[in-house]
Design an enzyme around this catalytic site. Structure first.
Site: not given
Ligand SMILES: [Zn+2]
Length: 230
Positions: A27, A44, A73, A94, A96, A119, A168, A226
């Site tokens: 992530g 990374s 990354s 990002h 998983h 929402d 993915h 809201y």
């Molecule tokens: Zn990925």
């Protein structure tokens, strides 16, 4: 350089791990300073629990490292493609996360089965077309970004702040990276609910468009009512 934005990006990366959205190092979160034309992103392969603000990498919009001793990354090029195409967004996340990834692997959009979904997402969360062999072989991460951008032709990225990349996982964005973390958290919950909805009733149908719009528009846009005024 960009110390306030570094702090936000560090918090976002720590939060996606703490919330169980990103295991191992699967992530990454980033944010953009549009005036400076710079992006701050996770390095990374660095563990979330030992990461410091100084480990984050600053790049320009072409991906050249401007500050930082670690490699950015590997998904940087995807983040950059999203920042280039979606001018109103300030942060990208990002992960998983399990259930969102289940839908991505099944290459199925997540239907809007209820108001929890409505929402945050104005319709089904879309899934991209699969990448071709050529797109995988060359410029894979940039092509992942391009396939997302192609899928969003005709869609407003602030009304649909998430996508499932086929086979993915998800990419999520927002006006800030903190907002993107919140949306990634909701996406995982909505994906889990939708999985169980179709498990219980394989013929389940999406909410009525009136209910979808009622819930989305009471939280977002000019007529939102809201919560408390900002
Ligand atoms: Zn990925």
């Amino acid at each position: 350089m960009l110390s306030a934005l570094r702090a936000q990006v560090l918090t976002a990366n720590v939060e996606i791990a703490r919330r169980g959205l990103a295991r191992q190092t699967f992530g990454n979160a980033s944010a953009i300073d549009r005036a400076a034309g710079l992006v701050v992103i996770k390095p990374s392969g660095v563990a979330y629990d030992t990461m410091s603000a100084g480990d984050l990498v600053v790049t320009d919009l072409r991906g050249n490292v401007v500050e930082g001793g670690l490699r950015p990354s590997s998904d940087l090029a995807t983040h950059l493609a999203l920042y280039e195409a979606f001018g109103a967004i300030g942060g990208v996340v990002h992960t998983h996360s399990h259930f969102a990834t289940v839908w991505a692997q099944a290459r199925r959009e997540i239907p809007c089965f209820g108001t929890t979904h409505a929402d945050y997402f104005r319709g089904a969360v879309p899934v991209t077309a699969p990448l071709t062999s050529e797109e995988i072989a060359t410029d894979y991460e940039a092509n992942t970004g391009r396939t997302i951008v192609r899928r969003f032709a005709g869609l407003d990225p602030l009304q649909m702040p998430a996508v499932l990349v086929a086979s993915h996982a998800s990419f999520v964005w927002g006006e800030t990276v903190g907002a993107a973390v919140e949306t990634a958290t909701v996406l995982e919950e909505v994906a889990r609910m939708a999985f169980h909805t179709v498990t219980l009733d394989s013929g389940a149908t999406s909410v009525r468009s009136e209910l979808l719009d009622k819930h989305f528009l009471r939280k977002h846009g000019a007529a939102a009512y809201y919560g408390q005024p900002r």
